[in-house]
Scaffold this motif. Structure first.
Motif, PDB file in Angstrom:
ATOM      1  N   ILE A 368       7.524  -1.378   5.768  1.00  0.00           N
ATOM      2  CA  ILE A 368       7.556  -0.363   4.745  1.00  0.00           C
ATOM      3  C   ILE A 368       7.745  -1.028   3.470  1.00  0.00           C
ATOM      4  CG2 ILE A 368       9.080   1.643   3.986  1.00  0.00           C
ATOM      5  CD1 ILE A 368       9.404   2.212   6.983  1.00  0.00           C
ATOM      6  N   ALA A 369       8.796  -1.760   3.304  1.00  0.00           N
ATOM      7  CA  ALA A 369       9.048  -2.583   2.222  1.00  0.00           C
ATOM      8  C   ALA A 369       8.277  -3.424   1.378  1.00  0.00           C
ATOM      9  CB  ALA A 369      10.451  -3.429   2.247  1.00  0.00           C
ATOM     10  N   GLU A 370       7.222  -3.907   2.414  1.00  0.00           N
ATOM     11  CA  GLU A 370       6.099  -4.763   1.881  1.00  0.00           C
ATOM     12  C   GLU A 370       4.680  -3.976   1.437  1.00  0.00           C
ATOM     13  OE1 GLU A 370       5.582  -7.231   5.587  1.00  0.00           O
ATOM     14  OE2 GLU A 370       7.477  -8.275   5.116  1.00  0.00           O
ATOM     15  N   PHE A 371       4.717  -2.625   1.704  1.00  0.00           N
ATOM     16  CA  PHE A 371       3.650  -1.657   1.277  1.00  0.00           C
ATOM     17  C   PHE A 371       2.423  -1.845   2.260  1.00  0.00           C
ATOM     18  CE2 PHE A 371       6.320  -0.989  -2.429  1.00  0.00           C
ATOM     19  CZ  PHE A 371       6.086   0.112  -2.832  1.00  0.00           C
ATOM     20  N   ARG A 372       2.727  -2.205   3.477  1.00  0.00           N
ATOM     21  CA  ARG A 372       1.795  -2.393   4.267  1.00  0.00           C
ATOM     22  C   ARG A 372       0.890  -1.218   4.795  1.00  0.00           C
ATOM     23  NH1 ARG A 372       1.309  -7.820   7.187  1.00  0.00           N
ATOM     24  NH2 ARG A 372       3.275  -8.971   6.931  1.00  0.00           N
ATOM     25  N   LYS A 373      -0.635  -1.558   4.976  1.00  0.00           N
ATOM     26  CA  LYS A 373      -1.329  -0.437   5.396  1.00  0.00           C
ATOM     27  C   LYS A 373      -0.877   0.101   6.672  1.00  0.00           C
ATOM     28  CE  LYS A 373      -5.109  -2.299   3.020  1.00  0.00           C
ATOM     29  NZ  LYS A 373      -6.743  -2.760   3.087  1.00  0.00           N
ATOM     30  N   SER A 374      -0.608   1.334   6.881  1.00  0.00           N
ATOM     31  CA  SER A 374       0.152   1.802   8.102  1.00  0.00           C
ATOM     32  C   SER A 374      -0.639   2.801   8.645  1.00  0.00           C
ATOM     33  CB  SER A 374       1.533   2.230   7.745  1.00  0.00           C
ATOM     34  OG  SER A 374       1.550   2.998   6.857  1.00  0.00           O
ATOM     35  N   SER A 375      -1.295   3.637   8.357  1.00  0.00           N
ATOM     36  CA  SER A 375      -2.183   4.641   9.067  1.00  0.00           C
ATOM     37  C   SER A 375      -3.660   5.028   8.105  1.00  0.00           C
ATOM     38  CB  SER A 375      -1.403   5.842   9.149  1.00  0.00           C
ATOM     39  OG  SER A 375      -1.503   6.909   8.042  1.00  0.00           O
ATOM     40  N   SER A 376      -4.314   5.575   8.931  1.00  0.00           N
ATOM     41  CA  SER A 376      -5.749   5.713   8.048  1.00  0.00           C
ATOM     42  C   SER A 376      -5.561   7.028   7.190  1.00  0.00           C
ATOM     43  CB  SER A 376      -6.904   6.468   8.981  1.00  0.00           C
ATOM     44  OG  SER A 376      -6.335   7.710   9.834  1.00  0.00           O
ATOM     45  N   GLU A 377      -4.336   7.552   7.112  1.00  0.00           N
ATOM     46  CA  GLU A 377      -3.891   8.712   6.040  1.00  0.00           C
ATOM     47  C   GLU A 377      -3.154   8.234   5.068  1.00  0.00           C
ATOM     48  OE1 GLU A 377      -1.554  12.783   6.266  1.00  0.00           O
ATOM     49  OE2 GLU A 377      -2.786  12.465   8.060  1.00  0.00           O
ATOM     50  N   TYR A 378      -2.349   7.053   5.634  1.00  0.00           N
ATOM     51  CA  TYR A 378      -1.388   6.804   4.444  1.00  0.00           C
ATOM     52  C   TYR A 378      -1.276   5.102   4.225  1.00  0.00           C
ATOM     53  CZ  TYR A 378       3.277   6.113   2.166  1.00  0.00           C
ATOM     54  OH  TYR A 378       4.225   5.776   1.158  1.00  0.00           O
ATOM     55  N   TRP A 379      -1.141   4.842   2.915  1.00  0.00           N
ATOM     56  CA  TRP A 379      -0.811   3.492   2.427  1.00  0.00           C
ATOM     57  C   TRP A 379      -0.123   3.677   1.202  1.00  0.00           C
ATOM     58  CZ3 TRP A 379      -5.033  -0.146  -0.050  1.00  0.00           C
ATOM     59  CH2 TRP A 379      -4.362  -1.396  -0.417  1.00  0.00           C
ATOM     60  N   GLY A 380       1.154   3.302   1.285  1.00  0.00           N
ATOM     61  CA  GLY A 380       2.115   3.622   0.342  1.00  0.00           C
ATOM     62  C   GLY A 380       1.757   2.843  -1.187  1.00  0.00           C
ATOM     63  N   GLN A 381       0.973   1.753  -1.083  1.00  0.00           N
ATOM     64  CA  GLN A 381       0.569   1.255  -2.319  1.00  0.00           C
ATOM     65  C   GLN A 381      -0.594   1.937  -3.203  1.00  0.00           C
ATOM     66  OE1 GLN A 381      -0.338  -3.087  -2.383  1.00  0.00           O
ATOM     67  NE2 GLN A 381      -1.898  -2.806  -3.889  1.00  0.00           N
ATOM     68  N   TYR A 382      -1.332   2.578  -2.153  1.00  0.00           N
ATOM     69  CA  TYR A 382      -2.475   3.265  -2.588  1.00  0.00           C
ATOM     70  C   TYR A 382      -1.922   4.736  -3.373  1.00  0.00           C
ATOM     71  CZ  TYR A 382      -6.627   6.366  -3.097  1.00  0.00           C
ATOM     72  OH  TYR A 382      -7.373   7.289  -3.668  1.00  0.00           O
ATOM     73  N   TYR A 383      -0.979   5.391  -2.531  1.00  0.00           N
ATOM     74  CA  TYR A 383      -0.346   6.472  -2.875  1.00  0.00           C
ATOM     75  C   TYR A 383       0.617   6.531  -4.097  1.00  0.00           C
ATOM     76  CZ  TYR A 383       2.292  10.746  -2.153  1.00  0.00           C
ATOM     77  OH  TYR A 383       2.913  12.008  -2.121  1.00  0.00           O
ATOM     78  N   ARG A 384       1.364   5.288  -4.461  1.00  0.00           N
ATOM     79  CA  ARG A 384       2.066   4.956  -5.750  1.00  0.00           C
ATOM     80  C   ARG A 384       1.130   4.836  -6.741  1.00  0.00           C
ATOM     81  NH1 ARG A 384       5.363  -0.469  -6.074  1.00  0.00           N
ATOM     82  NH2 ARG A 384       2.958  -1.113  -5.850  1.00  0.00           N
ATOM     83  N   ASP A 385       0.190   3.963  -6.594  1.00  0.00           N
ATOM     84  CA  ASP A 385      -0.859   3.591  -7.488  1.00  0.00           C
ATOM     85  C   ASP A 385      -1.722   4.729  -8.132  1.00  0.00           C
ATOM     86  OD1 ASP A 385       0.144   1.141  -7.506  1.00  0.00           O
ATOM     87  OD2 ASP A 385      -1.474   0.270  -6.476  1.00  0.00           O
ATOM     88  N   ASN A 386      -1.911   5.719  -7.513  1.00  0.00           N
ATOM     89  CA  ASN A 386      -2.621   6.492  -7.621  1.00  0.00           C
ATOM     90  C   ASN A 386      -2.112   7.999  -8.148  1.00  0.00           C
ATOM     91  OD1 ASN A 386      -5.914   5.941  -7.262  1.00  0.00           O
ATOM     92  ND2 ASN A 386      -4.564   5.058  -5.832  1.00  0.00           N
ATOM     93  N   ASN A 387      -0.721   7.974  -8.176  1.00  0.00           N
ATOM     94  CA  ASN A 387       0.065   9.230  -8.864  1.00  0.00           C
ATOM     95  C   ASN A 387       1.036   8.746  -9.477  1.00  0.00           C
ATOM     96  OD1 ASN A 387      -0.598  11.577  -6.580  1.00  0.00           O
ATOM     97  ND2 ASN A 387      -0.508   9.687  -5.398  1.00  0.00           N
ATOM     98  N   SER A 388       1.022   8.804 -10.863  1.00  0.00           N
ATOM     99  CA  SER A 388       1.663   8.486 -12.055  1.00  0.00           C
ATOM    100  C   SER A 388       3.141   8.834 -11.785  1.00  0.00           C
ATOM    101  CB  SER A 388       1.025   8.716 -13.160  1.00  0.00           C
ATOM    102  OG  SER A 388       1.111   9.996 -13.415  1.00  0.00           O
ATOM    103  N   ASP A 389       3.346   9.824 -11.085  1.00  0.00           N
ATOM    104  CA  ASP A 389       4.829  10.429 -11.125  1.00  0.00           C
ATOM    105  C   ASP A 389       5.520   9.865 -10.229  1.00  0.00           C
ATOM    106  OD1 ASP A 389       3.181  11.819  -9.490  1.00  0.00           O
ATOM    107  OD2 ASP A 389       4.537  13.049  -8.981  1.00  0.00           O
ATOM    108  N   LEU A 390       4.795   8.823  -9.173  1.00  0.00           N
ATOM    109  CA  LEU A 390       5.450   8.121  -8.195  1.00  0.00           C
ATOM    110  C   LEU A 390       5.664   6.735  -8.464  1.00  0.00           C
ATOM    111  CD1 LEU A 390       3.751   9.835  -5.099  1.00  0.00           C
ATOM    112  CD2 LEU A 390       5.665  10.570  -6.732  1.00  0.00           C
ATOM    113  N   LYS A 391       5.086   6.318  -9.637  1.00  0.00           N
ATOM    114  CA  LYS A 391       4.972   4.704 -10.046  1.00  0.00           C
ATOM    115  C   LYS A 391       6.290   4.078  -9.882  1.00  0.00           C
ATOM    116  CE  LYS A 391       5.321   4.677 -14.890  1.00  0.00           C
ATOM    117  NZ  LYS A 391       4.969   4.813 -16.461  1.00  0.00           N
TER     118      LYS A 391
END
Length: 596
Positions: A368-391
Motif C-alpha cells: 500500500i505504502a509503495e503504491f503497488r498495482k493491486s487490482s484491475s480496478e484500482y492502482w493508487g498511483q493512477y488514482y492520485r495522479d488523475n484526481n487533482s483533489d487527491l494529489k
C-alpha cells in the motif's frame, strides 16, 4: 558531617523512587517564564504536624520549621509546575537552589520529596509514607528541619518537602505560611517540550490541544502517547504556549484548539512559547487495513458459492475469508486481488509464487505504502495522479477515499484492465539478498540484510568472485559439475552465470550441492504436476518456497537426515529448514557432516 543528598518523587497512585546522581538531559536555550501560582501554606503547616506525628510513633525527634527551607520549597514548587523532576528547569540539580539563595553553607545534610495530584495533606502524607524512599526521608534522624510548600496551579496540586540538617540557628519565622497567598515566581528555561521525543497517533484521531498540553497532565496525543520522556519531565503548562502549528497539515491538521490526524505519515508539530519554538516529530500510524480490505457484501457478490452458502451473513463470510479466502486468492474488496497483485509485480511473484496469503500480507504491510498495482480496478498511483483533489493523499487515505467515495462517484482508479502474465524470474533464482548475506559473513557484517547494498555488491563484485547468492545456484559447483562448461569458461564465473540464465536453468543442469532440479521434480508429485519438465519454474519454486520446506532436493543431500543425524543442529534450528541449508553450505561440507 559528610553532605548527603536524598531525593524521592511521588506520583498519585504510582510510586517511583529516583536516586539521581547526575543530569544527562539536553536543555534548550534558556528562557525565563513567569509562573503564577497559589501558595497554600496552611496545608503545608498541616503536613508538618503529620510528619512529626509519624516521627513520634517511632521515637524520632520532631522536625523544626525552617523559613529558609520554606523559601527553597516554594521556589522548587513553582518550578515543578512546569517541570516535574528533581532536576531544575535550567538543568541544575535541585540542591543547587541553596547556592542561588546563598544558604548552602548552613546545611550539611539535605533531602527532597515531591508529589503531585494529591488534594489534601493527609492524602499526600499517606502516599509518601507508603513509599520506601519517601518514608526514609520523613523519618530520617539525620534531618532536624524542613521547609514545605503546596501550590495550586490550573487545578494541579504540587507538594514538596525540603529537608535539611541546619548547623546554625534555625529561623522559625512562621509568618510565611500563615494563611493562603498568591505569588509570582520567575523560573528559568521551562522548555519541557525538548524532553518529548515523539508524538504517535492513529489515523483519523483528534485531541484538544488544551487537554494535551494543559495542566491536567494528559500524556496522550491523537490516540497514543508521547515517547521518551527524560527525568520525569511531563508537560508545559498550556498558559505558556503562544501557538501550536503543524509542518504538514495534510498529515496532522490543526483547527482552533484541536489537532486532527488527517493522513498517514510523518511530520512535525511546532510548539511556540515565550519566544522559543521547538519541533516535536509526529507520526500518524496506518489504520487497521485488514478491516478496510474486507467488504462482506462484495465478497459474497463476487463469490457465488459463498453467497449461496452464507447469503450476506457478515460473521460467516469474514470467518471464511480469514480461514480460507486469503489462501485461495479470493477477492474481498475492489482494491485488492492477490492473483492480479502477483502477476503485476514480478519481484513479488518471484518471492511468493502463488502464495496468495503472503501476497495479501505484503500488500497490507508494504505494498500500500509503495503504491503497488493491486487490482484491475484500482492502482493508487493512477488514482492520485488523475484526481487533482487527491494529489497529497497517501495510498492508505486514497484506498479509504475510493472505497467510501470515489467508487460511488464513478471515478476511474486504474488504466489497466487485464493482468500481464509474467515469465520465470531467472534473476531471482541466482540471487537472494538474505541468502547472500548468510553465505558471506563479511557482507553480512558490512551490510546486514540491506537488500540494495547486497544487490549492488553482487552485481559489481560477487558475480566475478564466484560468490554464492542462492540455495539453488553455486557458480563454482555449476562449473565443476558440468565438464563442458568448465572447458568452455574455465573460471570465468560471470560467463558461467550468463550461461545458466540463458540455457542452464531451462536444461535442468545441476548447479548446487543441495539442489538437483530433476530430482526435486521427480520426488515432489505436486510440483511435477504443476511444472512438468519446466525446470526453470522448479528452480524458482525452490528458491521462493521450497527452501523453507523439508522437501527432497538432492540425491547427495537429504535435509531430514541432516537434521536428525546432527542433534546440535536440530536443537539450534528446530524446524527452520533454510538454516540447515545455510549451515551445510557454509560449514557442514567442510566438517564432513552426515547428510544422507
Amino acid at each position: 558531617m559528610n553532605k548527603v543528598l536524598k531525593k524521592s518523587i511521588l506520583f498519585l497512585a504510582v510510586f517511583i523512587l529516583f536516586l539521581l546522581v547526575g543530569n544527562t538531559s539536553v536543555f534548550a536555550t534558556d528562557v525565563t517564564v513567569p509562573v503564577t501560582c497559589r501558595l497554600n501554606q496552611r496545608s503545608a503547616a498541616e503536613v508538618l504536624n503529620i510528619i512529626n506525628s509519624e516521627r513520634a510513633k517511632v521515637g524520632r525527634p520532631a522536625l523544626v520549621w525552617d523559613s529558609k527551607l520554606e523559601e527553597v520549597a516554594m521556589q522548587r514548587a513553582a518550578e515543578l509546575a512546569g517541570y516535574f523532576t528533581h532536576t531544575r528547569p535550567n538543568g541544575q540539580d535541585c540542591f543547587q537552589i541553596l547556592d542561588e539563595l546563598g544558604v548552602r553553607q548552613n546545611y550539611s545534610y539535605m533531602g527532597e520529596n515531591i508529589a503531585y495530584g494529591y488534594t489534601s495533606p493527609s492524602a499526600v502524607m499517606s502516599g509518601w509514607m507508603s513509599s520506601t524512599g519517601h518514608r526514609e526521608n520523613i523519618l530520617n534522624t539525620g534531618f532536624n528541619c524542613v521547609g514545605i510548600a503546596r501550590i495550586e496551579q490550573n487545578g494541579l496540586n504540587i507538594w514538596i518537602q525540603f529537608f535539611g540538617y541546619n548547623t546554625t540557628a534555625i529561623d522559625q519565622n512562621r509568618s510565611n505560611y500563615v494563611g493562603n497567598r498568591t505569588t509570582n515566581v520567575t523560573i528559568g528555561n521551562a522548555v519541557l517540550i525538548t524532553n518529548f521525543n515523539k508524538i504517535t497517533s492513529n489515523y483519523n484521531d483528534s485531541v484538544s490541544i488544551n487537554s494535551f498540553f494543559g495542566a491536567s497532565n494528559i500524556q496522550y496525543a491523537l490516540g497514543s502517547n508521547i515517547e521518551g520522556m527524560q527525568n520525569g519531565g511531563y508537560m508545559i503548562p498550556f498558559s505558556f504556549i503562544t501557538s501550536v502549528t503543524s509542518d504538514n497539515p495534510n498529515i496532522i491538521s490543526i483547527t482552533g484548539d484541536t489537532m486532527f490526524a488527517s493522513d498517514v505519515g510523518d511530520t512535525n508539530i511546532s510548539i511556540n512559547y515565550q519566544g522559543i519554538s521547538n519541533k516535536v516529530p509526529a507520526t500518524v500510524n496506518r489504520p487497521d487495513m485488514d478491516a478496510i480490505l474486507f467488504d462482506y457484501r462484495y465478497y459474497a457478490d463476487n463469490n457465488s458459492d459463498l453467497k449461496a452458502a452464507f447469503g450476506y451473513n457478515e460473521g460467516a463470510l469474514r470467518n471464511h475469508w480469514n480461514s480460507f479466502g486469503k489462501k485461495e486468492g479470493r477477492q474481498a474488496t475492489p482494491v485488492f486481488n492477490a492473483k492480479y497483485y502477483l502477476d503485476n509485480n514480478t519481484d513479488l511473484k518471484a518471492t511468493f509464487g502463488n502464495n496468495y496469503e503472503a501476497a495479501y500480507n505484503h500488500f497490507v504491510n508494504n505494498g500500500i505504502a509503495e503504491f503497488r498495482k493491486s487490482s484491475s480496478e484500482y492502482w493508487g498511483q493512477y488514482y492520485r495522479d488523475n484526481n487533482s483533489d487527491l494529489k497529497n493523499f497517501s495510498n492508505f487515505k486514497l484506498i479509504i477515499h475510493y472505497i467510501n467515495t470515489g467508487r460511488n462517484e464513478g471515478r476511474k482508479a486504474n488504466n489497466i484492465n487485464e493482468a500481464t502474465p509474467q515469465t520465470t524470474n531467472i534473476d531471482a533464482i541466482i540471487f537472494d539478498a538474505n541468502f547472500y548475506a548468510d553465505m558471506n559473513s563479511d557482507l553480512k557484517q558490512a551490510y546486514g540484510y540491506n537488500a540494495t547494498n547486497l544487490s549492488n555488491h553482487w552485481n559489481m563484485f560477487g558475480k566475478k568472485e564466484g560468490r554464492v547468492a542462492s540455495p539453488a545456484f553455486d557458480v563454482k559447483y555449476y562449473l565443476n559439475n558440468n565438464s563442458d562448461l568448465k572447458a568452455a569458461f574455465g573460471n570465468n564465473y560471470e560467463a558461467a552465470i550468463n550461461h545458466f540464465i540463458s540455457c542452464g536453468a531451462k536444461e535442468g543442469r545441476n548447479s548446487s550441492a543441495i539442489f538437483e532440479v530433476k530430482y526435486y521434480l521427480n520426488n515432489s508429485v505436486d510440483l511435477k504436476k504443476a511444472f512438468g519438465e519446466d525446470y526453470a519454474k522448479a528452480y524458482e519454486h525452490f528458491v521462493v518456497s521450497g527452501v523453507k520446506e523439508f522437501r527432497k532436493t538432492s540425491s547427495k543431500f537429504n535435509i531430514e537426515a541432516y537434521k536428525n543425524k546432527n542433534t546440535d543442529l536440530s536443537k539450534a534450528f528446530r524446524n527452520d529448514a533454510r538454516s540447515y541449508y545455510v549451515h551445510y553450505l557454509t560449514l557442514g561440507i567442510k566438517e564432513n557432516r552426515n547428510c544422507i
